[in-house]
Enzyme design. Structure first.
Site: not given
Ligand code: BV8
Ligand code: ZN
Length: 258
Positions: A68, A71, A102, A105, A120, A152, A190-191, A215
């Site tokens: 992460y 990214r 989705q 970014d 997401h 914490c 998107t796939s 696509n």
């Protein structure tokens, strides 16, 4: 000039009062953000399902945070591309417009899109697993290894939806309502493999929407689409929105002369 788009598609988009767009990682590819299932060099040996899950995080928080952090650094350096900008123009043309993404970014918001539903989560937000305290990227990337909560001492995680986790309820409900009300539904970059996001085009179609897919390669959705515009979104979207703007302007000047 060969006609790029069918008259039917331009007419439907020019007359529509409800349009919903679903975007995936492909829309950000031309900004330099690697897609999930493309070849992404360093991380291609991992499948997203192996890293983007609570079990992966609890098993190896250092590895998940390395992914992460990488990214976050990539995304901090990139900017919206002409595909994102065209969707901002489309939103200004259509009375009721929803952009369901989705992607985590934040590029749609940075481009200026206003009605954005993030299914997401968002890689610019993080929170403490124990007490829920929220941290931005500057705070977490300044901490070494796995960032721990200032309040914490709990582990901090990215505010993204991992596999096996429920989507944010309010965002999902808005997305379903938008898909159900749309006259035209555009699935872009998107796939169409990840659920429940991938069920939105079916919901739209079942409610009578014209289903359009943009696509570079076919996906499981392609056979159900009314129109499949094969190519890159950063190239197709500016041309498509330009054609819709022209059609709306022509319609306006015609009616003003009646
Ligand atoms: C849930 C955030 C239940 C994190 C992501 C079997 C086992 C286990 C789980 C499942 C299973 N079967 C189904 C599931 C459910 C699972 C799922 O669908 N798995 C898939 C893989 C089968 N879904 C979930 O787990 C979801 N949660 O179901 O919870 C539940 C319910 C109630 C209560 C408790 C629990 C959660 C899913 C969300 C996961 N998080 N991301 C992060 O990003 O780090 S998913 C991840 O994949 C990203 O969000 C990404 O957007 C998404 C989908 O990928 P795409 O965006 O489509 O990207 P991809 O690379 O695949 O495709 C890019 C496309 O762009 C390609 O087609 C390419 O051709 C195209 N392209 C390339 N260049 C361009 C382009 N297009 C246009 N222009 C270009 N230039
Ligand atoms: Zn805490």
């Amino acid at each position: 000039m060969t006609k790029l788009f069918s008259e039917r598609l331009i007419a439907r988009l020019a007359e529509a009062s409800w349009v919903t767009v679903l975007t995936g990682a492909g829309v950000s590819a031309e900004s330099g953000v690697p897609t999930f299932r493309g070849t992404d060099g360093l991380w291609s040996k991992f499948k997203p399902e192996e890293l983007a899950s609570m079990s992966a995080f609890l098993r190896n928080p250092e590895l998940v945070w390395k992914w992460y952090a990488h990214r976050k650094e990539v995304i901090a350096r990139v900017k919206p591309n002409p595909g994102h900008d065209a969707l901002v123009r489309l939103e200004q043309l259509v009375p009721h417009f929803a952009l369901v993404t989705q992607n985590i970014d934040n590029l749609h918001r940075r481009a200026g899109s206003r009605t954005v539903y993030e299914l997401h989560g968002n890689i610019e937000r993080n929170y403490c697993l124990e007490c829920g305290a929220v941290f931005d990227n500057e705070a977490v990337l300044a901490k070494p290894g796995v960032p721990l909560c200032d309040h914490c001492g709990g582990k901090i995680r990215p505010d993204v939806v991992w596999f096996g986790e429920a989507l944010p309820e309010e965002q999902w409900n808005y997305a379903v309502r938008a898909a159900s009300s749309s006259e035209v539904f555009l699935s872009i970059g998107t796939s169409a493999l990840v659920y429940p996001a991938a069920s939105l085009p079916q919901i739209a179609r079942r409610n009578g929407a014209m289903l359009v897919e943009i696509n570079p390669e076919p996906t499981p959705l392609t056979t159900q689409a009314d129109e499949f515009l094969q190519g890159q979104s950063g190239k197709i979207l500016p041309a498509l929105v330009g054609a819709v703007e022209d059609a709306r302007a022509a319609h306006r000047s015609l009616t003003s002369r009646l």
